[in-house]
Design a protein around this motif. Structure first.
Motif, PDB file in Angstrom:
ATOM      1  N   ALA A 411       0.827  -1.209   0.000  1.00 55.00           N
ATOM      2  CA  ALA A 411       0.000   0.000   0.000  1.00 55.00           C
ATOM      3  C   ALA A 411       0.861   1.259   0.000  1.00 55.00           C
ATOM      4  O   ALA A 411       0.471   2.297  -0.557  1.00 55.00           O
ATOM      5  N   LEU A 412       2.053   1.175   0.612  1.00 55.22           N
ATOM      6  CA  LEU A 412       2.937   2.336   0.689  1.00 55.22           C
ATOM      7  C   LEU A 412       3.728   2.557  -0.599  1.00 55.22           C
ATOM      8  O   LEU A 412       4.322   3.624  -0.792  1.00 55.22           O
ATOM      9  N   THR A 413       3.758   1.529  -1.466  1.00 54.23           N
ATOM     10  CA  THR A 413       4.577   1.640  -2.677  1.00 54.23           C
ATOM     11  C   THR A 413       3.724   1.824  -3.927  1.00 54.23           C
ATOM     12  O   THR A 413       4.102   1.392  -5.023  1.00 54.23           O
ATOM     13  N   GLY A 414       2.540   2.427  -3.759  1.00 53.17           N
ATOM     14  CA  GLY A 414       1.762   2.836  -4.915  1.00 53.17           C
ATOM     15  C   GLY A 414       0.698   1.877  -5.386  1.00 53.17           C
ATOM     16  O   GLY A 414       0.238   1.987  -6.523  1.00 53.17           O
ATOM     17  N   HIS A 415       0.292   0.916  -4.535  1.00 56.25           N
ATOM     18  CA  HIS A 415      -0.748  -0.031  -4.916  1.00 56.25           C
ATOM     19  C   HIS A 415      -1.996   0.177  -4.050  1.00 56.25           C
ATOM     20  O   HIS A 415      -1.883   0.544  -2.878  1.00 56.25           O
ATOM     21  N   ALA A 416      -3.154  -0.068  -4.630  1.00 53.81           N
ATOM     22  CA  ALA A 416      -4.389  -0.109  -3.848  1.00 53.81           C
ATOM     23  C   ALA A 416      -4.554  -1.542  -3.340  1.00 53.81           C
ATOM     24  O   ALA A 416      -4.604  -2.486  -4.134  1.00 53.81           O
ATOM     25  N   VAL A 417      -4.602  -1.714  -2.027  1.00 52.23           N
ATOM     26  CA  VAL A 417      -4.663  -3.042  -1.415  1.00 52.23           C
ATOM     27  C   VAL A 417      -5.971  -3.170  -0.641  1.00 52.23           C
ATOM     28  O   VAL A 417      -6.264  -2.358   0.244  1.00 52.23           O
ATOM     29  N   ALA A 446      -0.339   4.280   5.454  1.00 52.46           N
ATOM     30  CA  ALA A 446      -0.857   3.339   4.458  1.00 52.46           C
ATOM     31  C   ALA A 446      -2.378   3.261   4.430  1.00 52.46           C
ATOM     32  O   ALA A 446      -2.982   3.145   3.362  1.00 52.46           O
ATOM     33  N   ILE A 447      -3.022   3.325   5.595  1.00 52.09           N
ATOM     34  CA  ILE A 447      -4.451   3.000   5.665  1.00 52.09           C
ATOM     35  C   ILE A 447      -5.322   4.156   5.173  1.00 52.09           C
ATOM     36  O   ILE A 447      -5.099   5.322   5.521  1.00 52.09           O
ATOM     37  N   ASN A 448      -6.311   3.812   4.343  1.00 50.40           N
ATOM     38  CA  ASN A 448      -7.257   4.819   3.836  1.00 50.40           C
ATOM     39  C   ASN A 448      -8.638   4.703   4.461  1.00 50.40           C
ATOM     40  O   ASN A 448      -9.348   5.708   4.572  1.00 50.40           O
ATOM     41  N   GLY A 449      -9.038   3.496   4.819  1.00 50.37           N
ATOM     42  CA  GLY A 449     -10.369   3.337   5.384  1.00 50.37           C
ATOM     43  C   GLY A 449     -10.639   1.914   5.823  1.00 50.37           C
ATOM     44  O   GLY A 449      -9.938   0.976   5.429  1.00 50.37           O
ATOM     45  N   VAL A 450     -11.675   1.773   6.672  1.00 50.04           N
ATOM     46  CA  VAL A 450     -12.089   0.465   7.188  1.00 50.04           C
ATOM     47  C   VAL A 450     -13.609   0.385   7.131  1.00 50.04           C
ATOM     48  O   VAL A 450     -14.303   1.355   7.463  1.00 50.04           O
ATOM     49  N   VAL A 451     -14.108  -0.754   6.685  1.00 54.90           N
ATOM     50  CA  VAL A 451     -15.547  -1.022   6.712  1.00 54.90           C
ATOM     51  C   VAL A 451     -15.784  -2.224   7.620  1.00 54.90           C
ATOM     52  O   VAL A 451     -15.220  -3.298   7.387  1.00 54.90           O
ATOM     53  N   ALA A 452     -16.587  -2.041   8.670  1.00 57.51           N
ATOM     54  CA  ALA A 452     -17.006  -3.161   9.522  1.00 57.51           C
ATOM     55  C   ALA A 452     -18.441  -3.510   9.161  1.00 57.51           C
ATOM     56  O   ALA A 452     -19.250  -2.616   8.883  1.00 57.51           O
ATOM     57  N   GLN A 453     -18.761  -4.790   9.140  1.00 49.50           N
ATOM     58  CA  GLN A 453     -20.097  -5.155   8.672  1.00 49.50           C
ATOM     59  C   GLN A 453     -20.681  -6.363   9.389  1.00 49.50           C
ATOM     60  O   GLN A 453     -19.969  -7.163   9.997  1.00 49.50           O
ATOM     61  N   ARG A 454     -22.000  -6.449   9.336  1.00 49.50           N
ATOM     62  CA  ARG A 454     -22.782  -7.603   9.795  1.00 49.50           C
ATOM     63  C   ARG A 454     -23.886  -7.835   8.772  1.00 49.50           C
ATOM     64  O   ARG A 454     -24.227  -6.939   7.996  1.00 49.50           O
ATOM     65  N   LEU A 455     -24.465  -9.026   8.784  1.00 44.50           N
ATOM     66  CA  LEU A 455     -25.612  -9.323   7.943  1.00 44.50           C
ATOM     67  C   LEU A 455     -26.831  -9.521   8.829  1.00 44.50           C
ATOM     68  O   LEU A 455     -26.813 -10.339   9.754  1.00 44.50           O
ATOM     69  N   ALA A 456     -27.894  -8.773   8.575  1.00 48.95           N
ATOM     70  CA  ALA A 456     -29.144  -8.870   9.334  1.00 48.95           C
ATOM     71  C   ALA A 456     -30.242  -9.379   8.405  1.00 48.95           C
ATOM     72  O   ALA A 456     -30.302  -9.007   7.230  1.00 48.95           O
TER      73      ALA A 456
END
Length: 580
Positions: A411-417, A446-456
């Motif tokens: 992620a730090l070397t120019g890739h979207a991970v 490095a970090i751009n975002g986090v998604v936490a999820q559940r299924l209801a």
């Protein structure tokens, strides 16, 4: 000795706590006016479900009972007695094992009916109790050809379902088990189970040994549901049949095995992943159903609120950096990643994934299967991918320190991970990576975002109704502002198998790493500090996102509590209520 007097249906239901004395009295009064059966009246009034009625009737008469549904019945057997005779006798054949025919009957104690069935079929009759209305309904369905099992059976080509090569012929002589496996009863039973699971949009089928036979269940909307209970003596044959089509060793019963098979059902190709595990009572099998029709790769179809969806899309538009999707097993993380890749893929981008296993194949995406047994691990595959000139990299799961470090470096070397991680909520992902010895200053960059999820589970539209939650529940959830407001839930019907729910939606907590959060991560801020800062910016927690979905009538409050319970324990409660 005098025979025991049969119990009355009202007495059984009252003793079981299913109905009150007042409800029985009212039903008896209605019965005197209409002449209908008291059980039917109670079901029609919504006092009990059909399943409760069947169990109570079986207890009254001292017989076995079942609630009819697709998968329990082999439609081909109806021709043994014919539609007219089946309607007259109020019975329907379910399945056949050797010379024994199991028949669902409205009156399983009727000896004249059993004798008539024995004369028509030439088979021993094993009666079970079922509701007369259900029997007549299924007779009409199968007589009219509403379910065509023959088409399903012929769609399974020989190369897909047969493995005849046997290495040790001396150890595998022709036995009764082999003949049973190759015979139509077992083949039909297994294929009906597969067809029923596909049509019900199940994700898994569980075949479990028990002391009394075999229990076959399937997972629909995240919860297991009974499909059928074949009698004792069939379990080894069922297991062998599935092992055969899964290209597994039917002689090996002491070690776990894995297999795969592709079938054609409902005019489409479906992949099955088979896993076996030895238990005390015999082998248990789990069949994972990978049906592309159930894969929703459009982000708009997953259940994101508009604000959360816009934030997630903004995160995905960044040219490089780390994006994490977190949640427990079975919460839909892989589906979310596939949806993100669907948004990002184009002829101008080189997208590579490392998965264990590859569940669905996507166009314009190079997918790599992890194979630990030959040394193809996440880390080794990820290092090799970096020499393949990738633009976007998806890592199925960050499991260890080495994988985490390589993903952050990429992620730090120019890739979207993009990657998945197991944490309770979005802010907790930062602490999880720090625990894996990723330095905070590297992670913050490095970090751009986090998604936490559940299924209801979503409320069944066929039986939905309004209800008012108890004041105690409102208070426990911190929703005093919504007290007196009507919510929605399902009463239970045939469409949803008396659960009140049909289908699922995602509940998403989206954390965009802003400059403020990035500085906090850099200095090693604790999860609760990140969580508080996130709430100050207006982002909703998983629980609050679920409450918003319940307010919109898409799910129930009780379901929100069920799927977000661990999140609330981990995050220490709510910090914002007004948004709900």
């Amino acid at each position: 000795m005098t025979p025991e007097k049969p119990k009355r249906i009202g007495e059984v239901l009252v003793n079981a706590g299913e109905v009150s004395e007042e409800q029985i009295t009212q039903a008896l009064a209605d019965q005197r006016k209409s002449g209908r059966r008291i059980g039917e009246l109670l079901v029609e009034q919504g006092s009990i479900s059909s399943t409760v009625l069947v169990n109570a009737l079986a207890q009254c008469h001292g017989v076995r009972g079942c609630r009819l549904r697709h998968g329990l019945i082999d439609p081909n057997l109806l021709k043994l007695i014919g539609e007219e005779e089946a309607e007259r006798l109020k019975c329907i054949p379910m399945f056949r094992l050797r010379n024994a025919l199991t028949v669902a009957m409205a009156d399983p104690q009727s000896l004249p009916t059993i004798d008539r069935l024995r004369g028509l079929t030439g088979l021993d009759i094993r009666p079970v109790l079922a509701l007369e209305s259900d029997i007549l309904e299924f007779i009409k369905k199968y007589a009219a050809g509403d379910i065509d099992v023959d088409e399903f059976l012929t769609s399974l080509s020989e190369s897909d379902v047969e493995v005849i090569e046997r290495e040790n012929t001396e150890e595998r002589t022709s036995t009764e088990l082999d003949r049973l496996v190759e015979g139509s009863p077992i083949v039909n039973l297994v294929n009906i189970a597969l067809l029923s699971a596909v049509r019900e949009k199940a994700s898994d089928i569980h075949i479990e040994p028990s002391r009394n036979g075999t229990l076959i269940r399937y997972r629909v909307d995240g919860l297991l549901r009974d499909l059928m209970r074949p009698p004792s003596g069939m379990h080894a044959a069922i297991v062998s049949r599935i092992k055969v089509i899964g290209k597994m060793d039917i002689a090996e019963k002491r070690l776990p095995q894995e297999g795969r098979v592709r079938i054609v059902a409902e005019d489409r190709e479906i992949d099955l992943r088979v896993s076996s595990m030895p238990t005390l009572l015999g082998e248990k099998l789990v069949v994972r159903i990978l049906d592309k029709q159930n894969l929703h790769v459009k982000l708009e179809d997953l259940g994101f609120r508009m604000d959360a969806l816009d934030t997630f899309k903004r995160i995905l538009q960044q040219p490089h950096g780390l994006i994490l999707v977190t949640g427990p097993t079975g919460s839909g993380k892989t589906t979310t990643l596939y949806s993100a890749l669907d948004l990002m893929r184009s002829p101008e981008r080189n997208i590579v994934t490392v998965e264990d296993p590859v569940e669905y194949q996507l166009d314009l995406v190079n997918q790599i299967q992890v194979q630990e047994n030959i040394g193809m691990s996440f880390v080794r595959a990820l290092r090799s991918i970096l020499r393949q000139d990738p633009d976007v990299i998806m890592v199925g799961e960050i499991r260890d320190e080495e994988t985490a470090r390589v993903a952050v470096q990429a992620a730090l070397t120019g890739h979207a991970v993009l990657a998945t991680l197991h944490t309770n909520d979005a802010p907790g992902a930062v602490a999880r990576l720090v625990d894996m010895n990723v330095e905070p200053y590297l992670l913050s960059a490095a970090i751009n975002g986090v998604v936490a999820q559940r299924l209801a589970r979503t409320v069944c539209t066929s039986c939905e109704t309004k209800y008012y939650p108890s004041p105690m529940l409102i208070e426990d959830m911190g929703m005093e502002a919504l007290e007196g407001r009507a919510f929605r839930k399902g009463m239970g019907c045939t469409q949803c198998h008396d659960t009140g729910f049909k289908g699922r939606l995602g509940i998403y907590e989206v954390m965009e790493v802003t400059p403020v959060l990035r500085r906090m991560i850099y200095r090693g801020a604790a999860s609760h500090e990140l969580r508080d800062k996130l709430r100050e910016s207006g982002a909703l927690s998983l629980r609050d996102e679920g409450i918003a979905a319940a307010v919109e009538g898409r799910t129930s409050l009780e379901e929100v509590i069920r799927v977000t319970h661990s999140d609330e324990e981990g995050s220490g409660g709510h910090t914002q209520r007004d948004a709900a």
